[in-house]
Enzyme design. Sequence first.
Site, PDB file in Angstrom:
ATOM      1  CB  SER A  19      -0.180  -8.014  -1.137  1.00 33.09           C
ATOM      2  OG  SER A  19      -1.014  -8.844  -0.366  1.00 33.09           O
ATOM      3  CE  LYS A  76      -4.239  -1.745   0.342  1.00 39.04           C
ATOM      4  NZ  LYS A  76      -5.259  -1.503  -0.694  1.00 39.04           N
ATOM      5  CD  GLU A 101     -10.084   4.023   0.628  1.00 37.70           C
ATOM      6  OE1 GLU A 101      -9.931   5.245   0.454  1.00 37.70           O
ATOM      7  OE2 GLU A 101      -9.329   3.174   0.099  1.00 37.70           O
TER       8      GLU A 101
END
Lengths: 394, 254
Positions: free
Chosen positions: A378, A91, A113
């Site tokens: 991830s 991210k 969010e």
Amino acid sequence: MKSKFHPDKNGYFGQFGGAFIPELLHPNVKELEDNYIQIIESKEFQDEYKSLLKDFVGRPTPLYLAKTLSEKYGAHIYLKREDLCHTGAHKVNNTVGQILIAKKLGKTKIIAETGAGQHGVATATVCALMGLDCTVFMGEKDIVRQAPNVARMKMLGAKIVPATSGSKTLKDATNEAIRYWIQNPETFYLIGSVVGPHPHPDMVARLQAIISEEMKWQLKEKTGKEDPDTIIACVGGGSNAAGAFYHYFDDEDVELIAVEAAGLGVNSGESAATSQLGEVGIIHGSKTILMQDDYGQIVEPYSISAGLDYPGVGPLHAYLYESGRAKFMNATDKEALAAGFELTKLEGIIPALETAHALAVLPKIDFKKDQVVVINLSGRGDKDLETFIQHLED
Amino acid sequence: MNSIQKIFEQKDENLLSIYFTCGYPELNDTNKVIKTLEANNVDFIEVGLPYSDPLADGPTIQDSSQQALKNGINLDIVFEQLMEIKETNKTPLVLMGYLNQMLKYGEDKFCKKVVECGIDTLIIPDLPMVEFENHYQQLFDKYGLTNVFLITPHTSEERIHKIDNYTNAFIYVVASASITGAKGEISNQQIAYFERIKAMKLKSKLIIGFGISDSKTFTTACSYANGAIIGSAFIKSLKSTGVSGIGNFISGIR
């Protein structure tokens, strides 16, 4: 080179995408649309972005040959270690890029969010780095199940706003962030996945494309070839998968596998396997595939993993699915938990529950000898320890 | 000439429009609400289709939508209810919903049903102008439907003129950069915005909405536009006093 998997001028990937936004948001979205490519492609941005990726995020992330896992499944399985990024997931690639774009646009207040909290933490981190005000919207249910990330965000100075409507998860956090954005048009909405109105899906995909860019030269170093046979990544909104697939969209010889969360089972009524359960619809400003009832009411998704608990996929993924370019598979909660425990035992890596879904399809694939497989790892599983521990006995 | 244009022919100031959510507070209250609003001389009625994820709506309308969905409302029931009063209702109805509802129901089928119910005007807040130009304009023309566009304090002058040309009913002037719901008094900044729009001398009629909640805000809005829409304040009244309290609510506005 322009690919058919890049959006057209109106932000469409085939029939999916666009910007279905209330007039109230038009100026914000237009400002970004008019400027994002020019900013991203400028030398100044690239220098600063690459420098932060290297020294702040810790890139390049390793491409690790998982020997034990490879032996077990009869393939050469490489793990792209996005879990080793600063803040613990891919991210941060996106938040570093978007915070630079926000600064170039003169924005000082950031909203975001988050579902699992990884995007919230990554946003709070770059806001702290740049000294910008940060507000994160998070579903009330996710605040409870992702407590460590909530604590991290607070320590980083972010204000957490609970979303109390609907399923109280990522979908509702996104609704609340958009509503806040409508009322506070001076803010920059730092979106966490390849979702939302154009240009957000394209912008986030471009910022995550660093994953496949690195994979190319790392594979070349390790195998002599830039292209793997297969790339596997989990998909909620789909940002890590977009990043892992990006440089391979047009290499049809590379098999792309997207793994969705089946929850308690695709047909159990408690699932988030959007491609299997969804139909064309509009969510959060883009046309995509979406779980909905006969009257277009959005159906609440379910997954053990807060980051995959989303009723749609990004429009790029809807197009990858519809065009057949990517193969969509799914894994249940149970299968993901088992895969998480397996990676921990075999390779000494605790994956995030989201990532565990990608690993969970390994037993379902009949690998050919010498098949080169890259799994996009991830994120790391620290945030999910409590859930893993609850299932240790199972 | 559509039903809203006909209203403006008869009267072009102080128009009061009320928004309500179909199937709220009870499933079968839709027509009771419409009839009572008509009995109280409301000029036109904005009929809200309950939606699970209404991005432009504030908490009051969101809650009413959730309750209506829990009551079991759906598009088929809404259309059945509206068909029942088609012959007797003389107050124009404007249908407000989100694009996904129309898409899933089937765009043609949706438009056909709307027309069968005697409605010719739609408000779809998440239908952007570019999509209207590329696709929906043709579809709406086929059915004789009009789409009402919203403008906000941030909509450019060029865009407002474009919207003015597309409008056969009225321009929905969103009173502030906000979602629906009362904000208290109308600020000087909002008045400057209303004056700016009024001075543009657009061909379309102007109706102000979002944040209009009582007699004072209604009167202020009407001095800069042809009328105003009240939504959240009416829903709150419905919640506390039900259909029987509608008369009192309307008489408190004008």
